[in-house]
Design a protein around this motif. Structure first.
Motif, PDB file in Angstrom:
ATOM      1  N   VAL A 132       0.844  -1.204   0.000  1.00 35.04           N
ATOM      2  CA  VAL A 132       0.000   0.000   0.000  1.00 35.04           C
ATOM      3  C   VAL A 132       0.879   1.253   0.000  1.00 35.04           C
ATOM      4  CG1 VAL A 132      -1.696   1.316   1.331  1.00 35.04           C
ATOM      5  CG2 VAL A 132      -2.006  -1.146   1.001  1.00 35.04           C
ATOM      6  N   LYS A 133       1.958   1.234   0.779  1.00 30.04           N
ATOM      7  CA  LYS A 133       2.888   2.374   0.770  1.00 30.04           C
ATOM      8  C   LYS A 133       3.521   2.544  -0.608  1.00 30.04           C
ATOM      9  CE  LYS A 133       4.014   2.165   5.658  1.00 30.04           C
ATOM     10  NZ  LYS A 133       5.008   1.752   6.666  1.00 30.04           N
ATOM     11  N   ALA A 134       3.881   1.434  -1.248  1.00 33.68           N
ATOM     12  CA  ALA A 134       4.440   1.507  -2.596  1.00 33.68           C
ATOM     13  C   ALA A 134       3.398   2.065  -3.568  1.00 33.68           C
ATOM     14  CB  ALA A 134       4.917   0.127  -3.052  1.00 33.68           C
ATOM     15  N   GLY A 135       2.135   1.696  -3.370  1.00 27.88           N
ATOM     16  CA  GLY A 135       1.064   2.242  -4.201  1.00 27.88           C
ATOM     17  C   GLY A 135       0.938   3.745  -4.049  1.00 27.88           C
ATOM     18  N   ALA A 136       1.062   4.221  -2.806  1.00 28.56           N
ATOM     19  CA  ALA A 136       1.000   5.667  -2.560  1.00 28.56           C
ATOM     20  C   ALA A 136       2.178   6.377  -3.218  1.00 28.56           C
ATOM     21  CB  ALA A 136       0.972   5.947  -1.057  1.00 28.56           C
ATOM     22  N   VAL A 137       3.362   5.794  -3.102  1.00 30.57           N
ATOM     23  CA  VAL A 137       4.549   6.396  -3.719  1.00 30.57           C
ATOM     24  C   VAL A 137       4.403   6.434  -5.233  1.00 30.57           C
ATOM     25  CG1 VAL A 137       7.018   6.046  -4.152  1.00 30.57           C
ATOM     26  CG2 VAL A 137       6.120   5.851  -1.834  1.00 30.57           C
ATOM     27  N   ALA A 138       3.964   5.318  -5.818  1.00 32.43           N
ATOM     28  CA  ALA A 138       3.815   5.263  -7.279  1.00 32.43           C
ATOM     29  C   ALA A 138       2.729   6.224  -7.746  1.00 32.43           C
ATOM     30  CB  ALA A 138       3.499   3.835  -7.722  1.00 32.43           C
ATOM     31  N   GLY A 139       1.571   6.190  -7.099  1.00 36.06           N
ATOM     32  CA  GLY A 139       0.449   7.012  -7.542  1.00 36.06           C
ATOM     33  C   GLY A 139       0.661   8.486  -7.345  1.00 36.06           C
ATOM     34  N   LEU A 140       1.096   8.859  -6.150  1.00 46.66           N
ATOM     35  CA  LEU A 140       1.286  10.283  -5.841  1.00 46.66           C
ATOM     36  C   LEU A 140       2.654  10.792  -6.286  1.00 46.66           C
ATOM     37  CD1 LEU A 140      -0.265  10.346  -2.264  1.00 46.66           C
ATOM     38  CD2 LEU A 140      -1.237  11.349  -4.335  1.00 46.66           C
ATOM     39  N   GLY A 141       3.683  10.038  -5.916  1.00 45.09           N
ATOM     40  CA  GLY A 141       5.050  10.513  -6.140  1.00 45.09           C
ATOM     41  C   GLY A 141       5.541  10.402  -7.561  1.00 45.09           C
ATOM     42  N   PHE A 142       5.112   9.358  -8.260  1.00 44.81           N
ATOM     43  CA  PHE A 142       5.574   9.181  -9.638  1.00 44.81           C
ATOM     44  C   PHE A 142       4.551   9.708 -10.642  1.00 44.81           C
ATOM     45  CE2 PHE A 142       7.957   5.136  -8.142  1.00 44.81           C
ATOM     46  CZ  PHE A 142       8.971   5.893  -7.597  1.00 44.81           C
TER      47      PHE A 142
END
Length: 126
Positions: free
Chosen positions: A75-85
């Motif tokens: 879920v944290k990786a999803g947040a990083v990918a969705g928001l950060g990338f």
């Protein structure tokens, strides 16, 4: 890689996108922010290619988080990918294209949710 989870993640992205961009949620605002222009092109091609892109995104995300990720990490990786990338990259493009902040919120918000769903599905389904 859990191919069934990848397929379900892609379907979830496609279904959420349909709801997200429908008149019930953000469809009318999205059209307005795009200058009132409706989508052009054959619906089968548009939806077919959109699903293939969702499948590609889900497969790449699954490869990135590796097989059987812990739920919180996925879920944290999803947040990083969705928001950060993705959303951040849209933000850069939208600034140069002079697109509105509201349009960025709609499009970036969808992709943030998309990747959070990917993380939830891939992290929960081992």
């Amino acid at each position: 890689m859990n191919y069934w989870a990848v397929l379900v993640a892609a379907v979830s992205s496609f279904l959420v996108g349909g709801l997200w961009y429908s008149p019930a949620l953000f469809g009318k605002a999205w059209v307005r922010e795009n200058g009132g222009a409706m989508q052009q092109g054959h619906p089968a091609k548009v939806f077919g290619l959109s699903f293939l892109f969702s499948l590609l995104a889900a497969a790449c995300f699954a490869w990135w988080v590796e097989p059987a990720p812990e739920l919180d990490a996925a879920v944290k990786a999803g947040a990083v990918a969705g928001l950060g990338f993705v959303a951040a990259s849209f933000g850069i493009n939208y600034q140069f294209a002079q697109r509105s902040f509201r349009l960025w919120l709609i499009d970036g918000g969808y992709h943030a949710l998309q990747f959070l769903l990917f993380g939830l599905i891939l992290g929960a389904w081992h």
